[in-house]
Design a protein around this motif. Structure first.
Motif, PDB file in Angstrom:
ATOM      1  N   ALA A  43       1.069  -1.159   0.376  1.00 24.10           N
ATOM      2  CA  ALA A  43      -0.094  -0.021  -0.280  1.00 24.10           C
ATOM      3  C   ALA A  43       0.988   1.454  -0.036  1.00 24.10           C
ATOM      4  O   ALA A  43       0.488   1.900  -0.253  1.00 24.10           O
ATOM      5  N   ALA A  44       1.748   1.054   0.728  1.00 23.30           N
ATOM      6  CA  ALA A  44       2.485   2.117   0.669  1.00 23.30           C
ATOM      7  C   ALA A  44       3.682   2.728  -0.482  1.00 23.30           C
ATOM      8  O   ALA A  44       3.896   3.837  -1.201  1.00 23.30           O
ATOM      9  N   VAL A  45       4.123   1.177  -1.464  1.00 22.75           N
ATOM     10  CA  VAL A  45       4.732   1.563  -2.795  1.00 22.75           C
ATOM     11  C   VAL A  45       4.064   1.516  -3.705  1.00 22.75           C
ATOM     12  O   VAL A  45       4.155   3.213  -4.198  1.00 22.75           O
ATOM     13  N   ALA A  48       3.462   5.754  -2.799  1.00 24.06           N
ATOM     14  CA  ALA A  48       4.261   6.760  -3.462  1.00 24.06           C
ATOM     15  C   ALA A  48       4.061   6.750  -4.910  1.00 24.06           C
ATOM     16  O   ALA A  48       4.929   7.822  -5.387  1.00 24.06           O
ATOM     17  N   ASP A  49       3.968   5.672  -5.341  1.00 25.46           N
ATOM     18  CA  ASP A  49       4.120   5.362  -7.190  1.00 25.46           C
ATOM     19  C   ASP A  49       3.868   6.780  -7.051  1.00 25.46           C
ATOM     20  O   ASP A  49       3.931   7.443  -8.132  1.00 25.46           O
ATOM     21  N   ALA A  50       1.548   6.916  -6.652  1.00 27.92           N
ATOM     22  CA  ALA A  50       0.705   8.267  -6.917  1.00 27.92           C
ATOM     23  C   ALA A  50       1.404   9.381  -7.137  1.00 27.92           C
ATOM     24  O   ALA A  50       1.063  10.194  -7.696  1.00 27.92           O
ATOM     25  N   ASP A  51       1.372   9.131  -5.573  1.00 29.54           N
ATOM     26  CA  ASP A  51       1.337  10.585  -5.151  1.00 29.54           C
ATOM     27  C   ASP A  51       3.051  11.634  -4.793  1.00 29.54           C
ATOM     28  O   ASP A  51       2.455  12.624  -3.936  1.00 29.54           O
ATOM     29  N   GLY A  52       3.469  10.319  -4.907  1.00 31.37           N
ATOM     30  CA  GLY A  52       5.128  10.626  -4.212  1.00 31.37           C
ATOM     31  C   GLY A  52       5.480  10.455  -2.995  1.00 31.37           C
ATOM     32  O   GLY A  52       4.933   9.799  -2.039  1.00 31.37           O
ATOM     33  N   LEU A  53       6.805  10.575  -2.698  1.00 29.19           N
ATOM     34  CA  LEU A  53       7.236   9.687  -1.089  1.00 29.19           C
ATOM     35  C   LEU A  53       6.483  11.034  -0.543  1.00 29.19           C
ATOM     36  O   LEU A  53       6.456  10.903   1.580  1.00 29.19           O
ATOM     37  N   MET A  58       2.311   7.728   7.894  1.00 27.21           N
ATOM     38  CA  MET A  58       1.575   7.019   8.105  1.00 27.21           C
ATOM     39  C   MET A  58       0.547   6.824   8.284  1.00 27.21           C
ATOM     40  O   MET A  58      -0.002   5.475   7.441  1.00 27.21           O
ATOM     41  N   ALA A  59      -0.411   8.182   8.433  1.00 25.61           N
ATOM     42  CA  ALA A  59      -1.891   8.249   8.070  1.00 25.61           C
ATOM     43  C   ALA A  59      -2.712   8.289   7.153  1.00 25.61           C
ATOM     44  O   ALA A  59      -3.374   7.494   6.983  1.00 25.61           O
ATOM     45  N   LYS A  60      -1.656   8.310   5.852  1.00 32.31           N
ATOM     46  CA  LYS A  60      -1.984   7.982   4.675  1.00 32.31           C
ATOM     47  C   LYS A  60      -2.321   6.581   4.312  1.00 32.31           C
ATOM     48  O   LYS A  60      -3.350   5.849   3.499  1.00 32.31           O
ATOM     49  N   VAL A  61      -1.227   5.678   4.179  1.00 35.43           N
ATOM     50  CA  VAL A  61      -1.425   4.246   4.510  1.00 35.43           C
ATOM     51  C   VAL A  61      -1.908   3.669   5.220  1.00 35.43           C
ATOM     52  O   VAL A  61      -2.871   3.132   4.494  1.00 35.43           O
ATOM     53  N   ALA A  62      -2.559   4.132   6.846  1.00 28.73           N
ATOM     54  CA  ALA A  62      -3.599   3.516   7.030  1.00 28.73           C
ATOM     55  C   ALA A  62      -4.926   3.891   6.509  1.00 28.73           C
ATOM     56  O   ALA A  62      -5.445   2.997   6.224  1.00 28.73           O
ATOM     57  N   ALA A  63      -5.169   5.105   6.330  1.00 28.32           N
ATOM     58  CA  ALA A  63      -6.689   5.555   4.965  1.00 28.32           C
ATOM     59  C   ALA A  63      -6.609   4.401   3.662  1.00 28.32           C
ATOM     60  O   ALA A  63      -7.656   3.623   3.707  1.00 28.32           O
ATOM     61  N   ARG A  64      -5.521   4.242   3.123  1.00 27.88           N
ATOM     62  CA  ARG A  64      -5.902   3.534   1.889  1.00 27.88           C
ATOM     63  C   ARG A  64      -6.038   1.888   2.043  1.00 27.88           C
ATOM     64  O   ARG A  64      -6.737   1.431   1.553  1.00 27.88           O
ATOM     65  N   ARG A  79       7.994   5.351  10.621  1.00 28.45           N
ATOM     66  CA  ARG A  79       7.541   5.715   9.137  1.00 28.45           C
ATOM     67  C   ARG A  79       9.145   5.199   8.858  1.00 28.45           C
ATOM     68  O   ARG A  79       9.079   4.870   7.210  1.00 28.45           O
ATOM     69  N   ALA A  80      10.599   5.373   9.150  1.00 26.74           N
ATOM     70  CA  ALA A  80      11.293   4.977   9.160  1.00 26.74           C
ATOM     71  C   ALA A  80      11.829   3.523   8.566  1.00 26.74           C
ATOM     72  O   ALA A  80      12.315   3.117   7.356  1.00 26.74           O
ATOM     73  N   GLU A  81      11.228   2.755   9.272  1.00 28.52           N
ATOM     74  CA  GLU A  81      11.250   1.379   8.855  1.00 28.52           C
ATOM     75  C   GLU A  81      10.360   1.053   8.438  1.00 28.52           C
ATOM     76  O   GLU A  81      10.410  -0.050   6.762  1.00 28.52           O
ATOM     77  N   LEU A  82       9.288   1.384   7.927  1.00 26.58           N
ATOM     78  CA  LEU A  82       8.066   2.162   6.174  1.00 26.58           C
ATOM     79  C   LEU A  82       9.534   1.900   4.946  1.00 26.58           C
ATOM     80  O   LEU A  82       9.070   1.389   4.083  1.00 26.58           O
ATOM     81  N   VAL A  83      10.146   3.700   5.198  1.00 23.71           N
ATOM     82  CA  VAL A  83      10.453   3.551   3.406  1.00 23.71           C
ATOM     83  C   VAL A  83      11.627   2.389   3.592  1.00 23.71           C
ATOM     84  O   VAL A  83      11.799   1.981   2.379  1.00 23.71           O
ATOM     85  N   ASP A  84      12.109   1.711   4.571  1.00 20.65           N
ATOM     86  CA  ASP A  84      13.214   1.319   4.172  1.00 20.65           C
ATOM     87  C   ASP A  84      12.666  -0.507   3.722  1.00 20.65           C
ATOM     88  O   ASP A  84      13.110  -0.847   2.719  1.00 20.65           O
ATOM     89  N   LEU A  85      11.457  -0.383   4.766  1.00 18.30           N
ATOM     90  CA  LEU A  85      10.823  -1.554   4.150  1.00 18.30           C
ATOM     91  C   LEU A  85      10.130  -1.105   2.119  1.00 18.30           C
ATOM     92  O   LEU A  85       9.838  -2.578   1.190  1.00 18.30           O
ATOM     93  N   MET A  86      10.195  -0.658   2.051  1.00 20.16           N
ATOM     94  CA  MET A  86       9.155   0.336   0.426  1.00 20.16           C
ATOM     95  C   MET A  86      10.521  -0.035  -0.104  1.00 20.16           C
ATOM     96  O   MET A  86      10.697  -0.914  -1.307  1.00 20.16           O
ATOM     97  N   VAL A  87      11.669   0.463  -0.087  1.00 22.23           N
ATOM     98  CA  VAL A  87      13.138   0.445  -1.147  1.00 22.23           C
ATOM     99  C   VAL A  87      13.571  -1.364  -1.172  1.00 22.23           C
ATOM    100  O   VAL A  87      13.913  -1.184  -2.141  1.00 22.23           O
ATOM    101  N   ASP A  88      13.325  -2.399  -0.009  1.00 16.70           N
ATOM    102  CA  ASP A  88      14.099  -3.449   0.090  1.00 16.70           C
ATOM    103  C   ASP A  88      12.923  -4.306  -1.173  1.00 16.70           C
ATOM    104  O   ASP A  88      13.047  -5.360  -2.319  1.00 16.70           O
TER     105      ASP A  88
END
Length: 255
Positions: A43-45, A48-53, A58-64, A79-88
């Motif tokens: 959901a986070a990826v 980010a693909d649609a609206d940018g990083l 966290m709130a927008k990902v949760a809403a999605r 969110r820091a862990e989330l970005v790392d997870l998105m990157v990998d």
């Protein structure tokens, strides 16, 4: 705004990065969880693909996902862990051939696979160029890249102390080119203006301020038509880099 990967607590991020390879623990017997870490990352990826990083809070990902923000924190600590997870996750999405997987026989073609898939990754996820990977998330995606590029150059006959620098040189060149393409795509999306249109708006520079005596090399090349007939800079640069690595390896091969 540039963000940095690898700032997270190893004790928190490593189990998340390697969640699919962790030894099986006792399975929970209560109500199944509403989400999975995979679903949160996906959901986070997509966001980010649609609206940018920057829009990937966290709130927008949760809403999605249709859950409360606090629910999200039970899957990903911050969110820091989330970005790392998105990157990998997007690094792993290149699906580079691993040990025993089919791959081109020629090492240059193997590099071509890596280059093509890396450029495609940045085109699909241009926000990735906003995350510095000097200290990358050390997950399956990152290590798959290292293994693939190292295995590609390790059979060339380079001495041991040159194998890793050769692999890093290829990675640096390909990543730099891919990130530049992604930056250009981000600008086009943010401004609605192509690079060519941007330059056309500044044509007055050449008529009013460009000094041919201070820029003789540019002037000579322009008059000869060199700017109109230039070949692809990325392809040229990569070919020259690989020529250099091959020549270096040949210098160490037995006569």
């Amino acid at each position: 705004m540039t963000e940095f990967s690898g700032r997270t607590d190893p004790e928190r991020i490593l189990p998340l990065l390697w969640r699919h390879r962790a030894p099986a623990a006792g399975r929970p017997t209560g109500r199944p969880p509403k989400l999975t870490v995979d679903a949160v990352v996906a959901a986070a990826v997509a966001l980010a693909d649609a609206d940018g990083l920057a829009a990937t809070s966290m709130a927008k990902v949760a809403a999605r996902l249709g859950v409360g923000t606090m629910t999200l924190y039970t899957y990903v600590p911050s969110r820091a862990e989330l970005v790392d997870l998105m990157v990998d996750d997007v690094l792993a999405g290149r699906a580079l051939p691993g040990p025993g997987d089919p791959r081109p026989e020629n090492w240059r073609d193997q590099v071509g696979v890596y280059a093509d898939r890396t450029r495609a990754m940045y085109r699909a996820h241009p926000w990735l160029s906003q995350v510095t990977l000097v200290r990358p998330p050390i997950g399956p995606g990152m290590l798959a890249e290292r293994e693939y590029v190292l295995s590609t150059v390790s059979g060339l006959g380079l001495p041991l102390h040159r194998i890793n620098p050769a692999a890093l040189a290829i990675t640096a060149f390909v990543t730099a080119g891919a990130r530049q393409e992604a930056d250009s795509a981000q600008l086009r999306r943010a401004t609605g203006q192509s690079d060519d249109d941007w330059w056309l708006q500044r044509m007055q520079l050449w008529e009013d301020w460009f000094d041919v005596e201070r820029h003789p090399a540019m002037t000579e090349l322009w008059n000869a038509g060199g700017f109109h007939e230039s070949e692809d800079a990325f392809g040229y640069g990569l070919a020259v880099l690989l020529d250099g690595i091959a020549a270096d390896a040949a210098g160490f091969s037995p006569a």
